[in-house]
Write an enzyme that holds these catalytic residues in place. Structure first.
Site, PDB file in Angstrom:
ATOM      1  N   THR A 390       0.830  -1.190   0.000  1.00  0.00           N
ATOM      2  CA  THR A 390       0.000   0.000   0.000  1.00  0.00           C
ATOM      3  C   THR A 390       0.872   1.251   0.000  1.00  0.00           C
ATOM      4  O   THR A 390       1.969   1.241   0.511  1.00  0.00           O
ATOM      5  CB  THR A 390      -0.869  -0.021   1.280  1.00  0.00           C
ATOM      6  OG1 THR A 390      -1.613  -1.231   1.287  1.00  0.00           O
ATOM      7  CG2 THR A 390      -1.794   1.144   1.362  1.00  0.00           C
ATOM      8  N   GLY A 473      -1.123  -3.064   6.019  1.00  0.00           N
ATOM      9  CA  GLY A 473      -1.970  -4.145   6.492  1.00  0.00           C
ATOM     10  C   GLY A 473      -2.609  -3.865   7.840  1.00  0.00           C
ATOM     11  O   GLY A 473      -3.147  -2.783   8.092  1.00  0.00           O
TER      12      GLY A 473
END
Length: 581
Positions: A390, A473
């Protein structure tokens, strides 16, 4: 008492055990206050100040792209789109047009926050029965089965329609130029790229489009992606429908059909994201805003609500009480995360308001002991709730608009599925579904999976105060809570709050996979900088403490300067940069 080092779980393969003895590792603290003029214990550098605009991203070139967009008359949203498009090229280990997007925008005209959920849905032709027929207990992390519709491009256009000022072709132009001409790969990105190549090279299209003669590009090596340049040009010329309903979508459908997948042209064409109302809870006078499920943002609010009942300031940063209470609050919040967070279109009874209420936090707080750990953490019962890998970046412009944006392919470079000629990899977000009937996050056709990526925002007395995020996460809500605790309770500045050593608790019951309940208290990862005395006492209280390298997330932040302009900070664990003008 010796410290135990727990074996890392397979899903946390990126968190490699350090070769040093744990006692030595924890004894090594970062720079001390006495070493620096500013007296800041943890800050790796000064905060960045600017009078007009600010951008903080995980790549220096994309930060400059964002600033250039605003200097040319673009809004913060234009700048965020331009930077995000370039990050898909420059940091494919974390994001790209094959992934999803979430954003929170402060609009100075209406003096309101707007949330966008740009997550995609599962293929409509794939069923839970198909996984069961294959004998699968979990959705595999790579290949065609975990692929869901990518929502990032739709998110760009939705944000642009409401808040953009420049033509989308101009916003995408820098990414297109760098994709054709090339750019040097940065150090942290090169590390994760190299780690991904062995896992993903077997999937069709990956090796051809994301390696140099079968290997990852090295630090400083020039990288070009002409296929992505062509894809972005089609989007720039034809808008969102060029991606979801044009030749790109037809290539996608044919590719998955030929390679054992289920994602179709029809799935792409049916996609739509949605504007959502951000939700908030007040922490010691600051209103902290997150997006509601199917994401995990409210876990940060639950953690903060529980911890508000303790005097963390008097305990001090790095004390055993600080770490212990944080870990226990996280366990309780994540028990609810595993049970109640899911796509609200399928689980309409998700009790968000109750989960983030102060009354509920007070109930949960009673479960915490100061001298021993919770081995198990049960979620709230329906009766208790009766009523509802991400990149992260943030941009702020001269008019006061602020954007908190997060975008991801999940698991680094995603599924490994890279359709020919398109220059991007599809996300594997579908891995987050549960293959069990009756679970809120159970797989279903056309359903959005539980999502880990979350942007955050903080207001004070109804005015914008902080736009920030911490990617990584399950670390994300833990990171959100820690940044605010560092600033509000421990008095750290914006850069110091991000650089301070982090806590990560792992092993809670998950809302994905087989959803196995925690029964052993989980594991506590502590980044270098916590004292050995704290670690020893944590072990005495029953925590399983380990030293893990790398799983502590990536932070970017912009704060409103009360004297005018903005303050910026960028993650010292990434390649990023905060800069302004």
């Amino acid at each position: 008492m010796p410290v135990s080092i727990s074996a890392l779980r397979p899903r946390r393969a990126a968190a490699l055990l350090a070769p040093l003895a744990l006692a030595c590792a924890f004894a090594l603290a970062p720079a001390h206050a006495a070493d620096r003029i500013g007296g800041k214990t943890f800050a790796t550098r000064s905060e960045v100040y600017a009078p007009h605009a600010m951008a903080a991203t995980s790549h220096p070139l994309t930060t400059q792209i964002a600033l250039d967009a605003m200097k040319a008359g673009g809004s913060a949203v234009d700048a965020a789109i331009a930077a995000n498009a370039a990050l898909g090229l420059m940091e494919p280990t974390g994001n790209g047009v094959g992934g999803d997007l979430f954003a929170i925008v402060w609009d100075p005209k209406t003096k309101k926050l707007y949330g966008y959920n740009g997550s995609g849905r599962s293929p409509r032709s794939l069923s839970l029965a198909e996984f069961q027929k294959r004998g699968l207990k979990e959705i595999p992390p790579h290949g065609p089965l975990p692929v869901t519709v990518p929502g990032a491009v739709d998110g760009w256009f939705a944000l642009h329609e409401r808040f953009g000022r420049k033509p989308m072709a101009e916003n995408l132009a820098p990414a297109i130029r760098y994709a054709r001409e090339g750019h040097p790969v940065h150090e942290v990105i090169a590390y994760y790229w190299n780690a991904s190549v062995p896992r993903l090279s077997k999937w069709p299209g990956f090796k051809e489009q994301f390696t140099i003669d079968g290997r990852a590009p090295r630090t400083g090596e020039m990288w070009k992606n002409p296929n992505l340049a062509h894809t972005l040009e089609q989007i720039a010329q034809g808008g969102r429908d060029a991606f979801y309903k044009g030749a790109i979508a037809r290539t996608v459908g044919a590719y998955f059909k030929a390679n054992g997948g289920y994602l179709s042209y029809e799935d792409m064409a049916a996609h739509h994201g949605e504007w959502v109302e951000p939700v908030s809870s007040n922490y010691r006078g600051y209103d902290v805003w997150e997006l509601p499920p199917n994401g995990q943002g409210i876990a940060a609010l639950q953690i903060l609500n529980i911890l508000e009942g303790y005097d963390l300031k008097s305990h001090g940063f790095g004390s055993v009480e600080h770490v212990h209470l944080f870990a226990e609050a996280k366990k309780l919040a994540f028990a609810d995360r595993a049970r109640w967070y899911a796509d609200p279109a399928f689980e309409q009874s998700s009790p968000v308001a109750k989960l983030i209420s102060k009354d509920y936090a007070a109930q949960r707080r009673k479960l915490i002991s100061l001298d021993k750990v919770l081995k198990e953490a049960q979620p709230a019962t329906p009766a208790q709730l009766d009523q509802g890998d991400t990149i992260y970046m943030t941009v702020a412009d001269a008019d006061g608009m602020m954007v908190s944006l997060i975008q991801s392919n999940y698991r680094g470079m995603g599924s490994g599925m890279a359709p020919p000629g398109l220059g991007f990899i599809f996300q594997d977000r579908g891995e987050q579904f549960v293959l069990k009937e009756g679970h809120p996050n159970s797989f279903a056709p056309g359903k959005r999976p539980f999502h880990t990526i979350i942007p955050a925002f903080v207001t004070k007395d109804g005015k914008p105060w902080l736009s920030f995020g911490v990617m990584g996460g399950a670390m994300q809500p833990q990171g959100h809570a820690q940044i605010l605790i560092n600033m509000i309770d421990f008095g750290m500045n914006l850069q110091e709050a991000g650089d301070a050593p982090r806590i990560q608790h792992d092993g809670s019951t998950e809302p994905a996979g087989q959803a196995v309940a925690m029964s052993d208290g989980g594991e506590l990862d502590l980044e270098t900088g916590f004292s050995y005395e704290t670690v020893r006492e944590l072990v005495r209280r029953g925590h399983s403490v380990r030293f893990a390298l790398g799983p502590y997330g990536g932070y970017q932040a912009i704060m409103v300067n009360p004297n005018g302009g903005y303050v910026g900070a960028s993650e010292s664990r990434k390649d990023g940069q905060a800069a302004g003008y």
